[in-house]
Design a protein around this motif. Sequence first.
Motif, PDB file in Angstrom:
ATOM      1  N   LEU A 179       6.435 -11.997   1.131  1.00 45.91           N
ATOM      2  CA  LEU A 179       5.017 -12.369   1.175  1.00 45.91           C
ATOM      3  C   LEU A 179       4.124 -11.135   1.040  1.00 45.91           C
ATOM      4  CD1 LEU A 179       2.787 -14.475   1.648  1.00 45.91           C
ATOM      5  CD2 LEU A 179       3.092 -14.108   4.115  1.00 45.91           C
ATOM      6  N   VAL A 180       4.446 -10.080   1.787  1.00 46.34           N
ATOM      7  CA  VAL A 180       3.633  -8.859   1.731  1.00 46.34           C
ATOM      8  C   VAL A 180       3.691  -8.242   0.339  1.00 46.34           C
ATOM      9  CG1 VAL A 180       3.399  -6.514   2.617  1.00 46.34           C
ATOM     10  CG2 VAL A 180       3.844  -8.402   4.191  1.00 46.34           C
ATOM     11  N   CYS A 181       4.876  -8.222  -0.265  1.00 47.58           N
ATOM     12  CA  CYS A 181       5.003  -7.656  -1.619  1.00 47.58           C
ATOM     13  C   CYS A 181       4.170  -8.441  -2.621  1.00 47.58           C
ATOM     14  CB  CYS A 181       6.472  -7.650  -2.044  1.00 47.58           C
ATOM     15  SG  CYS A 181       7.491  -6.437  -1.190  1.00 47.58           S
ATOM     16  N   GLY A 182       4.161  -9.764  -2.458  1.00 44.80           N
ATOM     17  CA  GLY A 182       3.343 -10.577  -3.351  1.00 44.80           C
ATOM     18  C   GLY A 182       1.864 -10.285  -3.199  1.00 44.80           C
ATOM     19  N   VAL A 183       1.405 -10.087  -1.968  1.00 37.90           N
ATOM     20  CA  VAL A 183       0.000  -9.760  -1.732  1.00 37.90           C
ATOM     21  C   VAL A 183      -0.334  -8.380  -2.286  1.00 37.90           C
ATOM     22  CG1 VAL A 183      -1.761  -9.427   0.034  1.00 37.90           C
ATOM     23  CG2 VAL A 183      -0.087 -11.258   0.290  1.00 37.90           C
ATOM     24  N   VAL A 184       0.603  -7.431  -2.155  1.00 36.09           N
ATOM     25  CA  VAL A 184       0.384  -6.081  -2.687  1.00 36.09           C
ATOM     26  C   VAL A 184       0.219  -6.126  -4.201  1.00 36.09           C
ATOM     27  CG1 VAL A 184       1.475  -3.842  -3.072  1.00 36.09           C
ATOM     28  CG2 VAL A 184       1.523  -4.874  -0.802  1.00 36.09           C
ATOM     29  N   VAL A 185       1.063  -6.907  -4.866  1.00 32.79           N
ATOM     30  CA  VAL A 185       0.968  -7.018  -6.324  1.00 32.79           C
ATOM     31  C   VAL A 185      -0.378  -7.618  -6.729  1.00 32.79           C
ATOM     32  CG1 VAL A 185       1.918  -8.201  -8.341  1.00 32.79           C
ATOM     33  CG2 VAL A 185       3.458  -7.162  -6.659  1.00 32.79           C
ATOM     34  N   ARG A 186      -0.858  -8.564  -5.952  1.00 29.84           N
ATOM     35  CA  ARG A 186      -2.094  -9.267  -6.325  1.00 29.84           C
ATOM     36  C   ARG A 186      -3.348  -8.490  -5.942  1.00 29.84           C
ATOM     37  NH1 ARG A 186      -3.366 -14.350  -7.851  1.00 29.84           N
ATOM     38  NH2 ARG A 186      -5.408 -15.178  -7.265  1.00 29.84           N
ATOM     39  N   HIS A 187      -3.348  -7.846  -4.768  1.00 28.75           N
ATOM     40  CA  HIS A 187      -4.576  -7.237  -4.259  1.00 28.75           C
ATOM     41  C   HIS A 187      -4.474  -5.717  -4.082  1.00 28.75           C
ATOM     42  CE1 HIS A 187      -6.306 -11.192  -3.484  1.00 28.75           C
ATOM     43  NE2 HIS A 187      -5.179 -11.542  -2.876  1.00 28.75           N
ATOM     44  N   GLY A 188      -3.330  -5.137  -4.359  1.00 24.02           N
ATOM     45  CA  GLY A 188      -3.189  -3.704  -4.191  1.00 24.02           C
ATOM     46  C   GLY A 188      -2.710  -3.336  -2.799  1.00 24.02           C
ATOM     47  N   LEU A 189      -2.409  -2.073  -2.616  1.00 23.22           N
ATOM     48  CA  LEU A 189      -1.846  -1.595  -1.359  1.00 23.22           C
ATOM     49  C   LEU A 189      -2.972  -1.267  -0.382  1.00 23.22           C
ATOM     50  CD1 LEU A 189       0.795  -1.040   0.069  1.00 23.22           C
ATOM     51  CD2 LEU A 189       0.785   1.267  -0.873  1.00 23.22           C
ATOM     52  N   ARG A 190      -3.400  -2.256   0.386  1.00 17.86           N
ATOM     53  CA  ARG A 190      -4.427  -2.052   1.403  1.00 17.86           C
ATOM     54  C   ARG A 190      -3.822  -1.397   2.645  1.00 17.86           C
ATOM     55  NH1 ARG A 190      -8.331  -6.025   0.112  1.00 17.86           N
ATOM     56  NH2 ARG A 190      -8.400  -6.149  -2.173  1.00 17.86           N
ATOM     57  N   PRO A 191      -4.639  -0.764   3.487  1.00 18.61           N
ATOM     58  CA  PRO A 191      -4.105  -0.122   4.704  1.00 18.61           C
ATOM     59  C   PRO A 191      -3.327  -1.070   5.605  1.00 18.61           C
ATOM     60  CG  PRO A 191      -6.340   0.620   4.268  1.00 18.61           C
ATOM     61  CD  PRO A 191      -6.068  -0.469   3.283  1.00 18.61           C
ATOM     62  N   THR A 192      -3.825  -2.302   5.767  1.00 21.64           N
ATOM     63  CA  THR A 192      -3.118  -3.264   6.624  1.00 21.64           C
ATOM     64  C   THR A 192      -1.759  -3.614   6.044  1.00 21.64           C
ATOM     65  OG1 THR A 192      -5.232  -4.208   7.334  1.00 21.64           O
ATOM     66  CG2 THR A 192      -3.250  -5.525   7.716  1.00 21.64           C
ATOM     67  N   LEU A 193      -1.706  -3.781   4.722  1.00 20.41           N
ATOM     68  CA  LEU A 193      -0.440  -4.102   4.063  1.00 20.41           C
ATOM     69  C   LEU A 193       0.535  -2.933   4.163  1.00 20.41           C
ATOM     70  CD1 LEU A 193      -1.817  -5.884   0.857  1.00 20.41           C
ATOM     71  CD2 LEU A 193      -0.857  -6.943   2.927  1.00 20.41           C
ATOM     72  N   ARG A 194       0.017  -1.717   4.052  1.00 22.77           N
ATOM     73  CA  ARG A 194       0.873  -0.539   4.184  1.00 22.77           C
ATOM     74  C   ARG A 194       1.512  -0.496   5.580  1.00 22.77           C
ATOM     75  NH1 ARG A 194       0.561   4.223   1.217  1.00 22.77           N
ATOM     76  NH2 ARG A 194      -1.543   3.663   0.520  1.00 22.77           N
ATOM     77  N   LEU A 195       0.691  -0.802   6.601  1.00 20.89           N
ATOM     78  CA  LEU A 195       1.199  -0.818   7.965  1.00 20.89           C
ATOM     79  C   LEU A 195       2.286  -1.882   8.135  1.00 20.89           C
ATOM     80  CD1 LEU A 195       1.075   0.087  10.912  1.00 20.89           C
ATOM     81  CD2 LEU A 195      -0.796  -1.540  11.259  1.00 20.89           C
ATOM     82  N   LEU A 196       2.062  -3.066   7.564  1.00 24.78           N
ATOM     83  CA  LEU A 196       3.056  -4.133   7.653  1.00 24.78           C
ATOM     84  C   LEU A 196       4.354  -3.733   6.973  1.00 24.78           C
ATOM     85  CD1 LEU A 196       0.878  -7.314   7.001  1.00 24.78           C
ATOM     86  CD2 LEU A 196       2.038  -6.672   9.130  1.00 24.78           C
TER      87      LEU A 196
END
Length: 319
Positions: free
Chosen positions: A48-65
């Motif tokens: 799920l996180v990888c899919g969000v990263v592909v769609r919206h980029g590497l945000r700080p919250t996603l990096r932490l996750l």
Amino acid sequence: MTALWAAVYGAFGLACALHGTPLFHAGSIHGTAALDWAVVTVSALAALVCGVVVRHGLRPTLRLLLWVLCGLTGIAAFSLLMDVITLMVGQGVDSPVATANRSLAGVGALLLAATARADRRPTTGTTTPPPSLAPAPVQLSACAGTVAFLPYAAMKLVWVSGGTFAGISNKEMIATSKRNGASGIWLTLESWGLDVTVLLAALGTFLLWGLVRPWGQVFPRWTPFLHGRRVPRCLPLTPALIGATTLVPYGLLGLGYCTLAAAGVVTMRQGDAPSSQDALLMGWIGMVAFAVYGVALTIAARSYWLRTRPINQPPVQPD
């Protein structure tokens, strides 16, 4: 690539969970099959996180996750080094499914870390930094990691050379190895006066110094056909990561147990030793070696990572 791993790892965990096969197994300790659902959950979150990263980029919250998921998969890969060593000397692992789980978790930890460190800043290219020596404190830690193995190596060499240590003779040590299912390779080397763990400790020390010396970045002249070429970063960093994530927790937890046993809080398990005191002596020697070396390996690997990072060249500004 990370999303593909998450799908494979999740399917593997789901199949084991539905079949009731425990993924976590260490020696005589069997984990419950209910823990398999933790693997499925972590894999689903990673996808799920990888899919969000592909769609919206590497945000700080996603990096932490991603780093949290990396830590969880790293825990699942615990004792992978022990499985690798066991297979190297021709012995079978306690649980092939648990070994597969550790291997997949180890790969996932690397992929999740790489994804978390992904940088999309524009550059015109990268340059490779020149070979460098690690800072003095890092070299001191390498010295400590090397010295910590000397008592351990001496203990093992006393046994294989026919002596007695901690109440255990050479014949008793060989009988114990046979009873514990040691492979033919292991027993043959012991009959030649060579201990497998001492040989592995020597290789580990070689790896440790390769991480802090310049010859760990460029093959030296004593390496035929390769001298002068750059050492791929993954070549020393992969075994260093596996070793550090296994030996640091194993050694530190072992030291804690030895400390409690010495204080009389817990009773030291006698095992194959003649007495609990003999077992405690061997425990101190082994756990100090693993803990100090593991910490030194972690420090050296971090230094190597930083010293060998490609240098980004800034984008060329138009006139």
